[in-house]
Design an enzyme around this catalytic site. Structure first.
Site, PDB file in Angstrom:
ATOM      1  NE  ARG A 261      -3.942  -7.578  -3.635  1.00 62.88           N
ATOM      2  CZ  ARG A 261      -4.477  -6.653  -3.761  1.00 62.88           C
ATOM      3  NH1 ARG A 261      -4.039  -5.459  -3.341  1.00 62.88           N
ATOM      4  NH2 ARG A 261      -5.569  -6.567  -4.269  1.00 62.88           N
ATOM      5  NE  ARG A 276       1.933  -1.252   2.302  1.00 65.05           N
ATOM      6  CZ  ARG A 276       1.336  -0.700   1.306  1.00 65.05           C
ATOM      7  NH1 ARG A 276       0.914  -1.458   0.183  1.00 65.05           N
ATOM      8  NH2 ARG A 276       1.183   0.785   1.316  1.00 65.05           N
ATOM      9  CD  GLU A 348      -6.855   1.269  -2.219  1.00 67.93           C
ATOM     10  OE1 GLU A 348      -7.859   0.661  -2.526  1.00 67.93           O
ATOM     11  OE2 GLU A 348      -5.824   0.951  -1.938  1.00 67.93           O
ATOM     12  CB  SER A 351      -8.954   0.769  -6.695  1.00 67.39           C
ATOM     13  OG  SER A 351      -7.799   1.436  -6.018  1.00 67.39           O
ATOM     14  NE  ARG A 390      -5.194  -0.565   3.020  1.00 69.84           N
ATOM     15  CZ  ARG A 390      -4.387   0.205   2.249  1.00 69.84           C
ATOM     16  NH1 ARG A 390      -4.876   1.007   1.743  1.00 69.84           N
ATOM     17  NH2 ARG A 390      -3.233  -0.322   2.120  1.00 69.84           N
TER      18      ARG A 390
END
Length: 426
Positions: A261, A276, A348, A351, A390
């Site tokens: 990403r 990130r 988070e 999801s 994470r």
């Protein structure tokens, strides 16, 4: 993609839903293109019908040895008009599809309406926050002290927002991947897949990453190939342009892949550590279901993702995202947020989303309930099961000890040869 009949029949409800999502609610361009398409489609069909009737007349005149030249010339003109109309119709339909591709999914009625994450609803909390008799260190410091994480050399090799795991760190990440895959395949009934890590633009359009989020992707220069941002993309596109047998649903897949990403627009955020990254590993779970059972499947999908965090002993909470905090393609999303002691905050980590038939329409994936039945669009769902960086960060922070070591949960020890702790090098 939204059902065009739903837009035509309920424009006011759709505009309200779009406003709730923080999206543009002006459907005037849709109305103009749709009206032009239907008008042109009717006139083109009238011209074709006229040509068909004339063909029969011409055949009759020739059979009777009569002159049909005038009618033949007239039909040449009609033929040109049909060709021109078809060209215009193709252009209008292309513009209409391009517009439809920019419209987000409609939130499910149970989704809380809100402008940002402050309107998210906490559903449940699992476990308790760890209590330390020392100031808990951030994961990047824990990893550096253990000699298993090296951000400086990763930056030298690639750049910012990359990490290098070595020794027990690399082994730990591999153990986490195998642990997650085993739980989902052996206990939760998913079929393991190893998909391509590069996809074409049609696959990204299908899941909703294109055209809206092109800036978030890494494209291979001079090609129609992109590095995948998540395994959701190749997994969900497995049955693109296919019709499935209804009795085969639900179908469930799990895959480990690296993810890539660009993190466009996130500069300055989470610049330290693993939170990130431009490249990271993830285990993804995906389902294809019938419409009537998809929200039950969302609940079980979410529990399947939760089971990983529970076995790793990680304190987390489950929240239902508000309308403006959901992803573009989702109709409803639960986020799993893991506790990070160094930040004293939940972050988070997964999801879990139901896209209803939004993605299936974009990729022309359908199913038949029985032979001869009309083909329908299935519902697609996916969840991170879970993201490795994470998980790695939460693992180091929540299980750290005063001496700098990190306790390994019982469930993970068989994947590490029985190792009970990660200890700093002497």
């Amino acid at each position: 993609m939204l059902d065009i009949n739903r837009i035509r029949d309920h424009p006011e409800a759709l505009e309200t839903a779009l406003r709730n999502r923080g999206a543009s609610a002006d459907l005037s361009e849709f109305r103009r293109l749709d009206a032009a398409r239907r008008s042109l489609l009717k006139s083109t069909e009238d011209l074709r019908a006229r040509r068909n009737r004339a063909s029969e007349e011409i055949a009759g005149l020739k059979k009777e040895k009569k002159d049909a030249s005038a009618l033949i010339e007239e039909m040449k003109t009609v033929g040109r008009e049909i060709s021109e109309a078809e060209t215009r119709l193709s252009g209008i339909e292309e513009a209409l599809r391009a517009l439809l591709l920019t419209l987000p999914n409609i939130p499910h009625a149970s989704v809380p309406v809100g402008a940002d994450a402050s309107s998210n609803q906490e559903i449940r909390v699992w476990g308790e926050r760890p209590v330390f008799d020392f100031p808990p260190r951030p994961h990047d410091e824990v990893g550096a002290r253990l000699g298993i994480l090296d951000f400086e050399r990763a930056a030298k090799v690639a750049g910012a927002r990359f990490s290098l795991s070595t020794g027990a760190g690399a082994r730990l990440e591999r153990a986490l991947i195998n642990f997650m895959l085993d739980i989902q395949t052996k206990e939760n009934g998913y079929t393991e897949a190893l998909p391509p890590f590069i996809v074409n633009s049609a696959s990204l359009v299908g899941t909703g990453n294109l055209p809206k989020f092109a800036a978030d992707l890494f494209r291979l220069e001079g090609t129609d190939y992109y590095l995948i941002p998540t395994a959701e993309v190749p997994l969900t596109n497995i049955y693109r342009d296919e019709i499935l047998e209804g009795e085969s649903l639900p179908r469930k897949f799990v895959a480990y892949t690296p993810c890539f990403r660009s993190e466009a627009g996130s500069y300055g955020k989470d610049t330290k550590g693993l939170i990130r990254q431009h490249q990271f590993n993830k285990v993804e779970i995906v389902k294809f279901t019938r419409a009537e059972g998809s929200y039950d499947e969302l609940e079980s999908l979410t529990r399947d993702a939760e089971s990983i965090l529970q076995r790793l002993g990680l304190h987390y909470r489950l929240v239902c995202l508000a309308t403006c905090d959901m992803g573009f393609s989702a109709a409803k999303t639960y986020d799993l947020e893991v506790w990070l002691p160094s930040q004293e905050a939940f972050r988070e980590i997964s999801s879990c989303s139901n896209f209803e038939d939004f993605q299936a329409r974009r990729m022309s994936m359908r199913f038949r309930r029985e032979a001869g039945a009309k083909a329908e669009f299935p519902h697609t769902l996916n969840a991170s099961g879970v993201a490795l960086p994470r998980t790695f960060a939460a693992f180091l922070e929540n299980h750290q000890q005063a001496d700098g070591s990190v306790r390994i949960p019982d469930a993970l020890r068989p994947y590490l040869g029985g190792m009970e702790t990660l200890a700093p090098e002497p």
